[in-house]
Design a protein around this motif. Structure first.
Motif, short mmCIF file in Angstrom:
data_model
loop_
_atom_site.label_atom_id
_atom_site.label_comp_id
_atom_site.label_asym_id
_atom_site.label_seq_id
_atom_site.Cartn_x
_atom_site.Cartn_y
_atom_site.Cartn_z
N LYS A 1 0.84 -1.21 0.00
CA LYS A 1 0.00 0.00 0.00
C LYS A 1 0.87 1.26 0.00
O LYS A 1 0.59 2.23 -0.71
CB LYS A 1 -0.91 0.01 1.22
CG LYS A 1 -2.01 -1.04 1.21
CD LYS A 1 -2.81 -1.02 2.50
CE LYS A 1 -3.84 -2.13 2.52
NZ LYS A 1 -4.59 -2.17 3.80
N GLU A 2 1.93 1.23 0.81
CA GLU A 2 2.84 2.36 0.87
C GLU A 2 3.49 2.60 -0.49
O GLU A 2 3.59 3.74 -0.96
CB GLU A 2 3.92 2.10 1.93
CG GLU A 2 4.87 3.26 2.16
CD GLU A 2 5.92 2.95 3.22
OE1 GLU A 2 6.68 3.86 3.58
OE2 GLU A 2 5.97 1.77 3.69
N HIS B 1 1.03 4.23 -3.07
CA HIS B 1 0.86 5.67 -2.86
C HIS B 1 2.07 6.45 -3.38
O HIS B 1 1.91 7.49 -4.03
CB HIS B 1 0.64 5.96 -1.37
CG HIS B 1 -0.77 5.74 -0.93
ND1 HIS B 1 -1.79 6.63 -1.21
CD2 HIS B 1 -1.35 4.71 -0.25
CE1 HIS B 1 -2.93 6.18 -0.71
NE2 HIS B 1 -2.69 5.01 -0.14
N TYR B 2 3.26 5.95 -3.11
CA TYR B 2 4.45 6.63 -3.59
C TYR B 2 4.53 6.62 -5.12
O TYR B 2 4.82 7.64 -5.75
CB TYR B 2 5.71 5.95 -3.04
CG TYR B 2 6.00 6.24 -1.59
CD1 TYR B 2 5.70 7.49 -1.02
CD2 TYR B 2 6.61 5.28 -0.77
CE1 TYR B 2 5.98 7.76 0.30
CE2 TYR B 2 6.90 5.55 0.57
CZ TYR B 2 6.58 6.78 1.10
OH TYR B 2 6.87 7.05 2.41
N TYR C 1 0.37 7.62 -6.84
CA TYR C 1 -0.26 8.85 -6.39
C TYR C 1 0.74 10.00 -6.35
O TYR C 1 0.47 11.10 -6.85
CB TYR C 1 -0.90 8.66 -5.02
CG TYR C 1 -2.15 7.81 -5.05
CD1 TYR C 1 -3.42 8.38 -5.10
CD2 TYR C 1 -2.06 6.41 -5.03
CE1 TYR C 1 -4.56 7.60 -5.14
CE2 TYR C 1 -3.19 5.62 -5.07
CZ TYR C 1 -4.44 6.21 -5.13
OH TYR C 1 -5.57 5.42 -5.18
N ASP C 2 1.92 9.75 -5.78
CA ASP C 2 2.95 10.78 -5.70
C ASP C 2 3.87 10.78 -6.92
O ASP C 2 4.68 11.69 -7.09
CB ASP C 2 3.80 10.59 -4.43
CG ASP C 2 2.96 10.72 -3.16
OD1 ASP C 2 1.92 11.41 -3.22
OD2 ASP C 2 3.35 10.16 -2.13
#
Length: 250
Positions: free
Chosen positions: A201-202, A205-206, A209-210
């Motif tokens: 999940k981490e 996101h990186y 999403y980022d």
């Protein structure tokens, strides 16, 4: 009308009861009408009347309600979105002889799709509009026209598999349409994320999403870029499997 998980289960229990099925179906059609409304609007101006598209979309919603199995672990809005899209695509396929597309435009569209898919597999992101135009040696306006006409001719390309069957990640999360994002990003991605580990999940996101590079993510997560590359392949494989499961259900 926002429907929570408990209300959704109650509606489909009533739908399975012959004494309350008709009333339950009406409630479902009313509660989830935003799905055919938004998805019909997505295809407006592409060769068919909006009313015709909306009618097909509503038929897709009704079919989705009748086939839905909550035991599969997928929320209805995600399942219904795929079914509604399928019904809209069927309408366009049936009517595609009415839509005439310049050969040059379709060739650009086809090459652009191949480049987008290859770039996604190799880099984990989609190329920008400008990058595509430069790679194809066409103007930005020509590319825009080609993508428009290509979608009108072959709506299936919106979720065309890539490489050895990998699903197009951007289509899964609705990146190209803010209204479609309301459905896909909220329901599909949330359901998918529940199946990942905390580390995965981490990473998602990186990476998505980022929009960080693999090397930067590796530094933040205290691991090697090779491990991050493996994790990306694993996550995309899981995404493909979950996406295919959703599509098969439709």
């Amino acid at each position: 009308m926002k429907v929570n998980e408990t209300e959704e289960k109650e509606m489909f229990l009533r739908l399975s009861d012959p004494d309350t099925s008709a009333e339950a179906l009406d409630t479902i059609m009313e509660s989830y009408n935003y799905i055919p409304t938004l998805l019909s609007r997505r295809f407006a101006g592409k060769g068919l009347e909006l009313d015709d598209i909306y009618q097909s979309a509503c038929l897709g919603l009704m079919n989705a309600a009748k086939r839905f199995d909550s035991a599969r672990g997928i929320c209805f809005s995600t399942y219904a979105s795929a079914t509604v899209l399928g019904e809209i695509k069927r309408l366009f396929r049936d009517k595609k002889n009415c839509i005439r597309i310049p050969r040059q435009m379709y060739e650009i569209f086809s090459k652009a799709n191949q480049l987008r898919n290859r770039h996604l597999v190799e880099n984990g992101t989609l190329p920008s509009h400008e990058e595509l135009a430069e790679a194809l040696q066409v103007t930005s306006e020509q590319l825009s026209h080609a993508l428009y006409w290509g979608d009108a001719q072959d709506v299936c390309s919106l979720d065309q598999p890539i490489a050895d069957g990998d699903a197009l990640f951007s289509d899964c999360i609705g990146m190209e349409d803010d209204e479609f994002l309301l459905i896909e990003n909220k329901d599909f991605i949330e359901s998918f994320m529940k199946r990942l580990t905390e580390k995965e999940k981490e990473f998602v996101h990186y990476r998505f999403y980022d929009e960080m590079t693999q090397s930067k993510i590796a530094s933040l997560m205290g691991t090697s870029q090779m491990n991050i590359s493996r994790m990306e392949k694993r996550v995309l494989a899981l995404l493909r499997q979950f996406y295919e499961k959703t599509v098969v259900l439709s």
